[in-house]
Design an enzyme around this catalytic site. Structure first.
Site, PDB file in Angstrom:
ATOM      1  N   GLY A  44       0.802  -1.217   0.000  1.00  0.00           N
ATOM      2  CA  GLY A  44       0.000   0.000   0.000  1.00  0.00           C
ATOM      3  C   GLY A  44       0.833   1.264   0.000  1.00  0.00           C
ATOM      4  N   THR A  45       2.081   1.150  -0.418  1.00  0.00           N
ATOM      5  CA  THR A  45       3.014   2.275  -0.375  1.00  0.00           C
ATOM      6  C   THR A  45       2.539   3.446  -1.220  1.00  0.00           C
ATOM      7  OG1 THR A  45       4.689   0.504  -0.425  1.00  0.00           O
ATOM      8  CG2 THR A  45       5.471   2.797  -0.371  1.00  0.00           C
ATOM      9  N   TRP A  47      -0.317   4.095  -2.592  1.00  0.00           N
ATOM     10  CA  TRP A  47      -1.617   4.578  -2.107  1.00  0.00           C
ATOM     11  C   TRP A  47      -1.409   5.561  -0.956  1.00  0.00           C
ATOM     12  CZ3 TRP A  47      -5.467   0.847   0.759  1.00  0.00           C
ATOM     13  CH2 TRP A  47      -6.693   1.501   0.955  1.00  0.00           C
ATOM     14  N   HIS A  95      11.537   1.427   2.397  1.00  0.00           N
ATOM     15  CA  HIS A  95      11.234   0.024   2.663  1.00  0.00           C
ATOM     16  C   HIS A  95      12.209  -0.549   3.701  1.00  0.00           C
ATOM     17  CE1 HIS A  95       8.281  -0.110  -0.468  1.00  0.00           C
ATOM     18  NE2 HIS A  95       9.130  -0.096  -1.469  1.00  0.00           N
ATOM     19  N   SER A 122       1.255  -9.833  -4.757  1.00  0.00           N
ATOM     20  CA  SER A 122       1.475  -8.520  -5.355  1.00  0.00           C
ATOM     21  C   SER A 122       2.948  -8.320  -5.710  1.00  0.00           C
ATOM     22  CB  SER A 122       1.011  -7.429  -4.392  1.00  0.00           C
ATOM     23  OG  SER A 122       1.083  -6.160  -4.997  1.00  0.00           O
ATOM     24  N   MET A 223      -6.790   5.723  -9.184  1.00  0.00           N
ATOM     25  CA  MET A 223      -5.338   5.566  -9.245  1.00  0.00           C
ATOM     26  C   MET A 223      -4.897   4.597 -10.337  1.00  0.00           C
ATOM     27  SD  MET A 223      -3.915   5.837  -5.324  1.00  0.00           S
ATOM     28  CE  MET A 223      -2.233   5.581  -5.913  1.00  0.00           C
ATOM     29  N   ARG A 243      -2.494  -2.987  -9.878  1.00  0.00           N
ATOM     30  CA  ARG A 243      -3.017  -4.204 -10.513  1.00  0.00           C
ATOM     31  C   ARG A 243      -4.444  -4.520 -10.079  1.00  0.00           C
ATOM     32  NH1 ARG A 243      -3.140  -9.822  -9.631  1.00  0.00           N
ATOM     33  NH2 ARG A 243      -2.487  -9.456  -7.478  1.00  0.00           N
ATOM     34  N   LYS A 244      -4.636  -4.878  -8.809  1.00  0.00           N
ATOM     35  CA  LYS A 244      -5.969  -5.229  -8.313  1.00  0.00           C
ATOM     36  C   LYS A 244      -6.305  -4.532  -7.006  1.00  0.00           C
ATOM     37  CE  LYS A 244      -7.055  -9.780 -10.288  1.00  0.00           C
ATOM     38  NZ  LYS A 244      -7.423 -11.184  -9.931  1.00  0.00           N
TER      39      LYS A 244
END
Length: 285
Positions: A44-45, A47, A95, A122, A223, A243-244
């Site tokens: 979720g970075t 985002w 990270h 992911s 997004m 992606r999803k």
């Protein structure tokens, strides 16, 4: 088959990440006005970066033509010198584990954790999609899972990262969120971030138009458009960077054996920590 990395000081870096920028990033001196967005990759970075960017810019979305990783830069990819050149307050992506993240007692740290099952899927698609970084376009999920479960992926073992931060979950200058809670109630997540950042940001979201604009433009639907804002270009036949964004997509990728292996590692690595209760494992497997 395994992804390729640049091995640097016991770190697996994506090929193309300059080792000198990585070193420079680790040497960065955190400032009181800094806010770090901290995640294990694919948790979720982007985002969270966009939410923070929109909070700072009064609900305006990142324009097409800009890239979020220049506005909210990735410390260990771009280096401390670039971050130092930014105006204050600075919003910085990393990270890194807790012990390697530049620290200042007045800096703020927003940590987002994602369940390891969806995170693995992911990260698999991310690794396949960036050919120049990993040379793994032909790799299968089975190939990747063996790397993920042993921590042989970029930025190391998922659990080492999570456990290093869970011990600081209740620190005054840490906001600890889960990806799943953000998906379940994005408005509450935005409000939590605004409160954490301070009264100036709380006043902004008291304007319902600003809050609704942030909700709209940081949604998956919005997004997923104009993805050049989030990432470098990917081949057209590869899955997109956004992606999803689903919770539970792992179920269509894991074998029973793989799910059992990861669940067992989760139980072992998180035992006697607050991480053990972040997600309900029976619902995952």
């Amino acid at each position: 088959m395994k992804p390729n990395y640049t091995l640097h000081k016991d770190f697996r870096l994506p090929m193309g990440f300059p080792p000198e920028a990585f070193d420079s990033g680790l040497a960065y001196q955190a400032q009181a006005e800094d806010t770090f967005i901290v995640t294990y990759p694919k948790s979720g970075t982007t985002w969270t970066q966009h939410i923070i960017w929109m909070l700072h810019y009064d609900g305006q979305p990142l324009p097409v033509g800009k890239n979020i990783n220049l506005e909210v830069p990735h410390l260990e990819e771009i280096g401390g010198e670039f971050v130092n050149s930014l105006p204050k307050p600075r919003f910085i992506k990393t990270h890194l584990t807790y012990n390697l993240t530049p620290y200042h007692p007045q800096a703020k740290y927003i940590y987002v954790a994602r369940n390891p099952f969806d995170c693995a899927v992911s990260l698999y698609y991310h690794t396949k999609g960036f050919i120049k970084h990993y040379d793994f376009a032909e790799g299968t999920f089975d190939d990747f899972f063996e790397c993920f479960i042993t921590g042989e992926v970029d930025f190391g073992d998922y659990f080492d990262h999570l456990i290093s931060w869970i011990h600081h979950k209740n620190d005054e200058n840490v906001l600890f969120l889960t990806y799943e809670s953000m998906k379940n109630n994005p408005k509450a997540a935005i409000v939590s971030m605004a409160k954490f950042l301070g009264s100036n940001y709380v006043r902004k979201i008291e304007n319902m138009q600003i809050l609704e604009n942030i909700l709209e433009h940081t949604s998956f639907k919005r997004m997923s458009l104009d993805q050049s804002r989030w990432s470098s270009e990917r081949p057209s036949d590869m899955t997109p960077f956004i992606r999803k964004g689903e919770v539970g997509d792992w179920k269509s990728h894991f074998s029973v054996s793989q799910a059992q292996q990861l669940a067992q590692k989760f139980k072992t690595m998180t035992k006697n920590t607050e991480a053990a209760t972040l997600w309900e494992l029976p619902e995952l497997i």
